[in-house]
Design a protein around this motif. Structure first.
Motif, PDB file in Angstrom:
ATOM      1  N   THR A  12       0.989  -1.246   0.208  1.00  0.00           N
ATOM      2  CA  THR A  12       0.043   0.043  -0.091  1.00  0.00           C
ATOM      3  C   THR A  12       0.858   1.404  -0.039  1.00  0.00           C
ATOM      4  OG1 THR A  12      -0.119   0.018   2.446  1.00  0.00           O
ATOM      5  CG2 THR A  12      -1.950  -1.131   1.297  1.00  0.00           C
ATOM      6  N   ASN A  58      -3.970   0.547  -7.017  1.00  0.00           N
ATOM      7  CA  ASN A  58      -5.390   0.293  -7.473  1.00  0.00           C
ATOM      8  C   ASN A  58      -5.714   0.219  -9.009  1.00  0.00           C
ATOM      9  OD1 ASN A  58      -6.295   0.196  -4.540  1.00  0.00           O
ATOM     10  ND2 ASN A  58      -5.976   2.520  -4.628  1.00  0.00           N
ATOM     11  N   LYS A 116      -5.994  -5.086  -9.701  1.00  0.00           N
ATOM     12  CA  LYS A 116      -6.605  -5.238  -8.340  1.00  0.00           C
ATOM     13  C   LYS A 116      -7.786  -6.298  -8.337  1.00  0.00           C
ATOM     14  CE  LYS A 116      -7.301  -2.837  -3.871  1.00  0.00           C
ATOM     15  NZ  LYS A 116      -8.208  -3.790  -3.420  1.00  0.00           N
TER      16      LYS A 116
END
Length: 585
Positions: free
Chosen positions: A342, A415, A420
């Motif tokens: 992330t 993303n 994803k």
């Protein structure tokens, strides 16, 4: 010390591999009896087969039967950078793409974009679309070949397919992929039996057949042998797309500084139609065979979701959506440290260095490729000193893994609209977490995921190209001249990972310096000055070995990276004469 050596005669070896184990005591194994834990000692695989180029792996096995430390050595010298010095930069794309016969296009493109970067040139939109389609074709072809023909036999026991029930195999194939075309498994098994009876097994001639780590049923093995043969036919048709827009395959000459030379070919309706037909067939194969087969194997070998991971990932990005260098790529670039998916950071090329402390080059401090030096200095194979012709690339001083997993995880962390959900769906199907992607299984799954995503994206790129052609927009080239005293960099992605070409010109617009950092240098390079191992060397630590004389586990891990050592080393001198530079004991 006693040594047990398995030679390349007999079915215990994959073709071309000699496995040598030096242990504290002599180990004895037979075709029907194998140790569940390997004896302590050092396993040497030299050369590793089912790859491009020459790679040696040494693995030290401890008392627990797991790898304590490992060394990866590229055993042939590449002299391409030296050959390019003093040449016209426009020679470089044609020469560098011959680094390898597998990645038949990426070096042509990276070299060309490095020249264009030095020119500060933007190519026409059509040229970029054609380049993306050619590069996409490279990915689809390469990944299909890798999974079925270079990696699958690490998991599939061909000999067990001889005892399978074809009717049961057909039912299993339908279960694996209900939408796949029907296969005559009786005919496949007969073909396999005929190969055995002829004594000429071809690609199946050697393997660790009967290894206890092979877990598939006879029927599953027959299914995968059939799909292996299906993939042989499919890859040949997929390669035709490269020839349709690139003129030939391998090593097309279509991409040149300023754009591409295929303007007239694009106006031929039959070429567009044929490309569309082959792309549709390839995408159907990916959907009906490749993806389901990867999912099935992952379910049969779930333990490999915990084996062979590396925490640091690097991707330069590929498939520009507007112009090269803008950073707007369909597959984005980025850096992930310590599995922090992330927290994807942007790539800073100034943070890239090449360490030669443990490689066969004249000693120097770590250098950025823009000012890199290639000065060979062979000193003999010595794991405590120098032991490879690959340099050790580092990012912010750290080793990195490049390749499909890096690209997919970077895209996931950003993303990506297609990546994803595809990753999340796979993880849910297999009952895994995102951390499990950092593994042999995750690396193999990521390669399949991006193949499907890129294949689908190519349909959109092709439609855009068709629209442009319909509007009589056929521009594919911008005129240009090579500047003097300039520098440029061409970054991109080979199927195996991040590729970078750095070039500078002198006052006469000739090549002053040229350096390349290729995927397998990142993954398979040697230790650096601090003794920190490369991605492959580190990921092998803790790998369980059942039988030192049949180290199938090492091949599974190494092949998951899809090594291409030819990009990193070459057996020629400046005059193009063959040389033997290294003799490995």
């Amino acid at each position: 010390m006693a040594t047990t050596t398995t030679t390349s005669t007999g079915s215990s070896l994959l073709g071309g591999i000699t496995s040598t184990t030096t242990a504290a005591a002599t180990t004895t194994t037979t075709a029907t009896t194998a140790a569940t834990v390997a004896a302590p000692g050092t396993i040497t695989l030299d050369p590793i087969s089912r790859i491009e180029g020459h790679l040696r792996i040494d693995a030290k096995v401890g008392t627990a039967g797991t790898v304590d430390s490992a060394w990866a050595s590229a055993t042939l010298f590449r002299g391409i950078e030296m050959i390019l010095a003093g040449r016209d930069p426009r020679d470089a794309p044609l020469i560098t793409q011959r680094l390898c016969g597998v990645c038949t296009y990426i070096h042509l493109q990276a070299s060309t974009t490095a020249i264009e970067n030095a020119m500060k040139l933007t190519v026409p939109a059509n040229a970029q679309i054609v380049r993306n389609l050619l590069q996409g074709t490279q990915f689809l072809h390469d990944h299909i070949v890798h999974f079925y023909h270079l990696h699958a036999l690490d998991w599939v026991d061909v000999t067990k397919a001889l005892t399978a029930n074809p009717t049961t195999a057909a039912a299993l194939a339908l279960q694996i992929s209900p939408s796949a075309p029907t296969i005559d498994f009786v005919a496949v098994q007969t073909k396999l039996k005929n190969l055995v009876n002829s004594g000429q097994l071809g690609p199946f001639s050697n393997g660790y057949w009967g290894h206890p780590a092979m877990k598939l049923s006879p029927e599953a093995n027959l299914v995968f042998v059939a799909h292996y043969l299906q993939a042989l036919a499919q890859q040949a048709n997929t390669a035709k797309m490269m020839a349709l827009f690139g003129g030939k395959n391998p090593h097309p000459h279509v991409t040149i500084p300023g754009g591409v030379t295929s303007g007239n070919e694009l106006a031929v309706a039959a070429n567009i139609t044929n490309f569309t037909t082959q792309l549709t067939a390839t995408n159907d194969f990916i959907k009906n065979f490749y993806i389901p087969d990867v999912v099935y194997l992952a379910k049969q070998y779930p333990e490999w979701a915990k084996i062979g991971g590396f925490p640091n990932l690097l991707a330069f990005g590929e498939f520009p959506t507007d112009k090269y260098g803008s950073g707007n790529n369909f597959m984005p670039g980025g850096v992930i440290m310590n599995k922090a998916v992330t927290s994807v950071a942007a790539v800073n090329t100034a943070s890239i260095t090449e360490d030669v402390s443990r490689a066969w080059y004249a000693k120097s401090s770590p250098l950025n490729p823009a000012s890199g030096v290639t000065s060979p200095s062979y000193t003999g194979y010595n794991q405590s000193a120098q032991y490879s012709w690959l340099k050790a690339p580092r990012y912010q001083g750290k080793p990195m893994e490049v390749g499909p997993l890096a690209r997919v995880m970077v895209a996931y962390g950003k993303n990506h609209a297609q990546i994803k959900p595809a990753v999340d769906s796979l993880l849910k199907t297999l009952g895994l977490t995102i951390n499990d992607m950092f593994s042999v299984l995750g690396r193999t799954a990521a390669r399949a995921i991006e193949t499907q995503v890129i294949g689908t994206a190519m349909v959109g790129w092709l439609n855009t190209l068709k629209s442009n052609i319909s509007a009589k927009n056929l521009s594919t080239y911008a005129s240009n001249t090579v500047p003097a005293n300039a520098s440029g960099v061409g970054l991109g992605e080979a199927p195996r990972g991040a590729v970078g070409h750095w070039l500078s010109t002198d006052g006469s617009s000739r090549i002053k310096n040229y350096q390349m950092v290729v995927p397998s240098a990142w993954n398979f390079g040697p230790r650096d000055a601090q003794g920190v191992p490369s991605a492959v060397e580190a990921s092998m630590v803790g790998l369980p070995i059942a039988d030192s004389t049949k180290p199938l586990e090492i091949l599974r891990l190494v092949h998951s990276f899809d090594p291409c050592i030819a990009c990193g080393v070459h057996l020629i001198d400046a005059e193009g004469k063959a040389e033997t530079l290294v003799t490995v004991p």
